[in-house]
Design a protein around this motif. Structure first.
Motif, PDB file in Angstrom:
ATOM      1  N   ASP A 229       0.847  -1.195   0.000  1.00 23.29           N
ATOM      2  CA  ASP A 229       0.000   0.000   0.000  1.00 23.29           C
ATOM      3  C   ASP A 229       0.885   1.248   0.000  1.00 23.29           C
ATOM      4  N   GLU A 230       1.741   1.355  -1.017  1.00 20.43           N
ATOM      5  CA  GLU A 230       2.674   2.483  -1.113  1.00 20.43           C
ATOM      6  C   GLU A 230       1.955   3.822  -1.108  1.00 20.43           C
ATOM      7  N   ALA A 231       0.809   3.898  -1.759  1.00 18.72           N
ATOM      8  CA  ALA A 231       0.057   5.156  -1.829  1.00 18.72           C
ATOM      9  C   ALA A 231      -0.737   5.422  -0.553  1.00 18.72           C
ATOM     10  N   GLY A 232      -0.856   4.425   0.313  1.00 16.07           N
ATOM     11  CA  GLY A 232      -1.562   4.618   1.575  1.00 16.07           C
ATOM     12  C   GLY A 232      -3.069   4.622   1.475  1.00 16.07           C
ATOM     13  N   GLU A 233      -3.628   4.123   0.385  1.00 11.88           N
ATOM     14  CA  GLU A 233      -5.084   4.163   0.202  1.00 11.88           C
ATOM     15  C   GLU A 233      -5.825   3.305   1.229  1.00 11.88           C
TER      16      GLU A 233
END
Length: 190
Positions: free
Chosen positions: A143-147
């Protein structure tokens, strides 16, 4: 002058009309995880009903990609208790939780789901963490984008969200070294 008075009236009427277009779940929340915001999938209600997503709790309406690049749909978790473990690759507390989390995942395999949700770093670091800590026996999402973190309002790594079979958050918090995770999950599997 007349146009200035008419414009705010038209805008207010438009806003009221648009407000009725969506749906909102006003059920009581039990902490940040229970108030997860809805996600959209771009499919019609008829399409959703045909694949059974209408039975998927709001908390499990998200998708992602595993650290090894495979697509993941949380709707597949519906109907069983689920542990979401939010971790970061550089976090020593998360590393200490790995063995106990993997043990609980193995202990409750087939009865409950354990899903890691990695964030706050790049995929390669996440892959290294999974390999080094031995937590590859259950899915770990990148979840690199943190969604997903945003959906569950997670603001720190080393955080567990335990959902019952209906998707209701029954525990949210940190468990040092993962101690007590089995105790949180045990009553949910019957």
């Amino acid at each position: 002058m007349r146009a200035r008075l008419l414009f705010p009236t038209v805008m207010a009427a438009t806003a009221l009309t648009l407000a009725g277009c969506g749906t909102q779940d006003n059920t009581a929340s039990n902490g940040p995880a229970a108030s997860a915001s809805p996600t959209t999938s771009g499919t019609s209600t008829a399409e959703q009903d045909s694949v059974g997503t209408s039975a998927v709790p709001e908390a499990l309406r998200f998708t992602g990609t595993t650290v090894d690049g495979r697509p993941f749909d949380a709707a597949t978790l519906a109907g069983k208790p689920t542990v979401l473990w939010f971790w970061a690759p550089w976090c020593p507390t998360c590393k200490a939780q790995g063995p106990e989390t993997a043990k609980v995942a193995a202990q409750y395999q087939g009865k409950a789901h354990v899903i890691g949700v990695a964030g706050l770093d790049k995929r390669q670091a996440m892959q290294d963490f999974v390999k080094d800590t031995g937590v590859g026996s259950f899915p770990n999402l990148s979840d690199e984008a943190g969604e997903i973190w945003k959906k569950f309002e997670i603001t720190q790594q080393s955080f567990y969200v335990v959902l019952d079979k209906d998707g209701k958050a029954v525990f949210t918090g940190s468990l040092p070294a993962g101690d007590g995770l089995a105790d949180k999950l045990s009553p949910l599997v019957g």
